[in-house]
Every structure is written in structure tokens, then in C-alpha cells.
Design a protein around this motif. Structure first.
Motif, short mmCIF file in Angstrom:
data_model
loop_
_atom_site.label_atom_id
_atom_site.label_comp_id
_atom_site.label_asym_id
_atom_site.label_seq_id
_atom_site.Cartn_x
_atom_site.Cartn_y
_atom_site.Cartn_z
N PHE A 32 -34.81 8.37 17.11
CA PHE A 32 -36.10 8.71 16.50
C PHE A 32 -35.97 9.00 15.00
O PHE A 32 -36.62 9.88 14.46
CB PHE A 32 -36.75 9.90 17.22
CG PHE A 32 -36.72 9.79 18.72
CD1 PHE A 32 -37.39 8.76 19.37
CD2 PHE A 32 -36.01 10.70 19.49
CE1 PHE A 32 -37.35 8.64 20.75
CE2 PHE A 32 -35.97 10.59 20.87
CZ PHE A 32 -36.64 9.56 21.49
N LEU A 33 -35.14 8.23 14.33
CA LEU A 33 -34.85 8.47 12.91
C LEU A 33 -36.02 8.14 11.99
O LEU A 33 -35.99 8.49 10.82
CB LEU A 33 -33.61 7.68 12.49
CG LEU A 33 -32.32 8.07 13.21
CD1 LEU A 33 -31.17 7.18 12.76
CD2 LEU A 33 -31.99 9.53 13.01
N ASP A 34 -37.06 7.52 12.54
CA ASP A 34 -38.25 7.23 11.75
C ASP A 34 -39.15 8.47 11.63
O ASP A 34 -40.16 8.44 10.95
CB ASP A 34 -39.04 6.07 12.36
CG ASP A 34 -39.49 6.34 13.79
OD1 ASP A 34 -38.76 7.05 14.52
OD2 ASP A 34 -40.56 5.84 14.17
N ARG A 35 -38.73 9.57 12.25
CA ARG A 35 -39.50 10.82 12.22
C ARG A 35 -38.69 11.91 11.52
O ARG A 35 -37.47 11.81 11.43
CB ARG A 35 -39.82 11.28 13.65
CG ARG A 35 -40.61 10.24 14.41
CD ARG A 35 -40.64 10.58 15.89
NE ARG A 35 -41.20 9.50 16.66
CZ ARG A 35 -42.41 9.54 17.21
NH1 ARG A 35 -43.17 10.60 17.06
NH2 ARG A 35 -42.85 8.53 17.90
N ASP A 36 -39.39 12.95 11.07
CA ASP A 36 -38.64 14.04 10.43
C ASP A 36 -37.91 14.86 11.50
O ASP A 36 -38.17 14.72 12.69
CB ASP A 36 -39.53 14.92 9.55
CG ASP A 36 -40.63 15.64 10.30
OD1 ASP A 36 -40.40 16.05 11.46
OD2 ASP A 36 -41.72 15.80 9.73
N ILE A 37 -36.99 15.70 11.06
CA ILE A 37 -36.10 16.41 11.98
C ILE A 37 -36.86 17.30 12.96
O ILE A 37 -36.49 17.40 14.13
CB ILE A 37 -35.01 17.20 11.20
CG1 ILE A 37 -33.94 17.75 12.15
CG2 ILE A 37 -35.63 18.32 10.38
CD1 ILE A 37 -33.04 16.71 12.72
N ASP A 39 -39.89 16.83 14.21
CA ASP A 39 -40.48 15.98 15.24
C ASP A 39 -39.42 15.47 16.21
O ASP A 39 -39.64 15.41 17.42
CB ASP A 39 -41.23 14.79 14.63
CG ASP A 39 -42.54 15.19 13.99
OD1 ASP A 39 -43.05 16.29 14.31
OD2 ASP A 39 -43.05 14.41 13.15
N ARG A 40 -38.25 15.08 15.68
CA ARG A 40 -37.16 14.63 16.54
C ARG A 40 -36.75 15.74 17.51
O ARG A 40 -36.55 15.48 18.70
CB ARG A 40 -35.93 14.23 15.71
CG ARG A 40 -36.06 12.86 15.11
CD ARG A 40 -34.81 12.49 14.38
NE ARG A 40 -35.05 12.81 12.97
CZ ARG A 40 -34.12 12.96 12.07
NH1 ARG A 40 -32.85 12.85 12.36
NH2 ARG A 40 -34.44 13.23 10.83
N ARG A 41 -36.64 16.95 17.00
CA ARG A 41 -36.24 18.06 17.86
C ARG A 41 -37.29 18.33 18.94
O ARG A 41 -36.94 18.63 20.08
CB ARG A 41 -36.00 19.31 17.03
CG ARG A 41 -34.71 19.24 16.26
CD ARG A 41 -34.49 20.49 15.44
NE ARG A 41 -33.21 20.41 14.75
CZ ARG A 41 -32.86 21.19 13.75
NH1 ARG A 41 -33.70 22.10 13.30
NH2 ARG A 41 -31.68 21.06 13.19
N LYS A 42 -38.57 18.23 18.60
CA LYS A 42 -39.62 18.44 19.59
C LYS A 42 -39.53 17.40 20.71
O LYS A 42 -39.64 17.73 21.89
CB LYS A 42 -40.99 18.40 18.94
CG LYS A 42 -41.29 19.63 18.11
CD LYS A 42 -42.63 19.53 17.42
CE LYS A 42 -42.84 20.71 16.48
NZ LYS A 42 -44.07 20.59 15.71
#
Length: 62
Positions: A32-37, A39-42
Motif C-alpha cells: 500500500f505504498l501509494d498511501r501515507d503511513i 493509512d497503511r497502518r490503518k
């Protein structure tokens, strides 16, 4: 058995043996690298909750 989230497959058996921090550390800079950290964590916390079969909080992630 696997859990699929947004096209990414997670091995339930392997991931269920990890702690929350181990799971996040292993995956947050890979998927999910297209999202900020945040959002990735969520997303990853949702996956981890599904794998563990319980609600997992974000406390202590920072």
C-alpha cells in the motif's frame, strides 16, 4: 488460509504468530505504498484484526 485486502494476500497462519508490532514492521513499508503511513497502518490493523479474530487498537504505534 489467507486474508486478502485490496488485492494483497496475507498468510493467516504465519501472520497470526506475529505480535501487532511485528506485523506492522514487516508490512508497512512493503504494501500500500501509494498511501501515507497512517493509512497503511490503518489498513494493516484491519487485516491484523481479521487474522487475530478480535479488535486490535492503534495504541502504542507511534
Amino acid at each position: 488460509m489467507e486474508v486478502v485486502m485490496n488485492g494483497v494476500s496475507f498468510n493467516r497462519d504465519i501472520c497470526s504468530k506475529m505480535t501487532r508490532k511485528q506485523f506492522l514492521s514487516a508490512h508497512e513499508n512493503v504494501f500500500f505504498l501509494d498511501r501515507d503511513i497512517e493509512d497503511r497502518r490503518k489498513i494493516l490493523m484491519d487485516v491484523y484484526s481479521i487474522i487475530k479474530g478480535k479488535l486490535v487498537t492503534e495504541e502504542g504505534l507511534s
